[in-house]
Design a protein around this motif. Structure first.
Motif, PDB file in Angstrom:
ATOM      1  N   ILE A  21      -3.602  -6.408  -2.855  1.00 16.89           N
ATOM      2  CA  ILE A  21      -2.830  -5.588  -1.932  1.00 16.89           C
ATOM      3  C   ILE A  21      -2.248  -6.489  -0.848  1.00 16.89           C
ATOM      4  N   TYR A  46      -7.272  -8.070  -0.640  1.00 15.22           N
ATOM      5  CA  TYR A  46      -6.098  -7.619   0.105  1.00 15.22           C
ATOM      6  C   TYR A  46      -5.748  -8.641   1.174  1.00 15.22           C
ATOM      7  N   ALA A  90      -8.794  -0.218   2.477  1.00 15.45           N
ATOM      8  CA  ALA A  90      -8.908  -1.474   1.727  1.00 15.45           C
ATOM      9  C   ALA A  90     -10.213  -1.513   0.937  1.00 15.45           C
ATOM     10  N   TYR A  97       0.829  -1.202   0.000  1.00 14.75           N
ATOM     11  CA  TYR A  97       0.000   0.000   0.000  1.00 14.75           C
ATOM     12  C   TYR A  97       0.869   1.260   0.000  1.00 14.75           C
TER      13      TYR A  97
END
Length: 239
Positions: A63, A84, A73, A38
């Motif tokens: 992610i 993620y 997110a 990120y």
């Protein structure tokens, strides 16, 4: 990479750390998946996702972060990220990747099928011969204008979805015979035959019929492409 290897993968990978490097990587190689942190020194996951969308490529984007909050997110998922994984739960990574790769392959197969039907529709409608595409259940999926007009129909939809043996039985083509020809074609054999038919307009017409198997990207015969060329004049002249 350690988690991927533990999960049975042998990853070939490239690390990119800025926008230009990512654009270059996407344009020069074919990739199966993108794993993005990120927070990165020179760009962010949002930047990376934007570059992927600009490319038009369908690559799962995941992610992998230790700092992302749930709100961010969710925002990334809305922007197009597939999922993620938190770094403190890295064991989730391999099952997630396996799922994303499978779903990406299914999307590719659907796109290939849609592209095939678009091309098929163009090809059959560009021909004066009667042309149709029939699936493994003996159902018409495509029929060109010459075909449906010859059978007394007003639109393609009057043919598409109906049974090929049932339709041909109405013009004197035995169901068992056409099923036999279609079965041979669907096993990968190209067939050429001639058949007199009693058409809906009351005329007797002779057709040279060719069945060609359509082979998909997995080397499987999925459809029969049927082309009917009217040879009545030639037959009558010979007689």
């Amino acid at each position: 990479l350690r988690e991927l290897r533990r999960g049975g993968y042998k990853p070939e990978y490239q690390r990119v750390d800025n926008r230009d490097a990512m654009r270059l990587a996407l344009s020069t190689k074919v990739w199966d998946i993108i794993l993005s942190d990120y927070h990165m020194p020179l760009f962010s996951a949002f930047d990376a996702l934007e570059i992927l969308k600009e490319s038009g490529l369908d690559i799962p984007f995941v992610i992998v972060s230790g700092a992302i909050g749930e709100e961010k997110a969710v925002q990334l998922m809305k922007e197009g990220a597939n999922d993620y994984v938190m770094k403190n739960r890295i064991q989730r990574l391999v099952p997630l990747i396996r799922r994303e790769l499978q779903e990406a392959e299914e999307r590719k197969l659907r796109r290939d099928a849609e592209d095939h039907y678009r091309k098929s529709d163009f090809i059959v409608n560009a021909s004066n011969d009667l042309m149709a595409i029939i699936n493994r259940d003996y159902i018409f999926e495509v029929a060109n204008k010459s075909f449906y007009k010859s059978f007394g129909k007003n639109e393609s939809k009057d043919i598409v979805g109906s049974s090929a043996p049932d339709l041909f039985a109405q013009v004197g083509f035995q169901k068992a015979l056409i099923k036999k020809d279609l079965d041979r074609c669907l096993r990968g054999e190209e067939i050429n035959t001639e058949q007199w038919l009693y058409m809906p307009d009351g005329s007797d017409q002779c057709f040279e019929i060719t069945y060609s198997p359509y082979i998909n990207s997995m080397d499987t015969s999925t459809h029969a492409v049927m082309v009917m060329h009217n040879i009545t004049d030639r037959k009558m002249a010979a007689k």
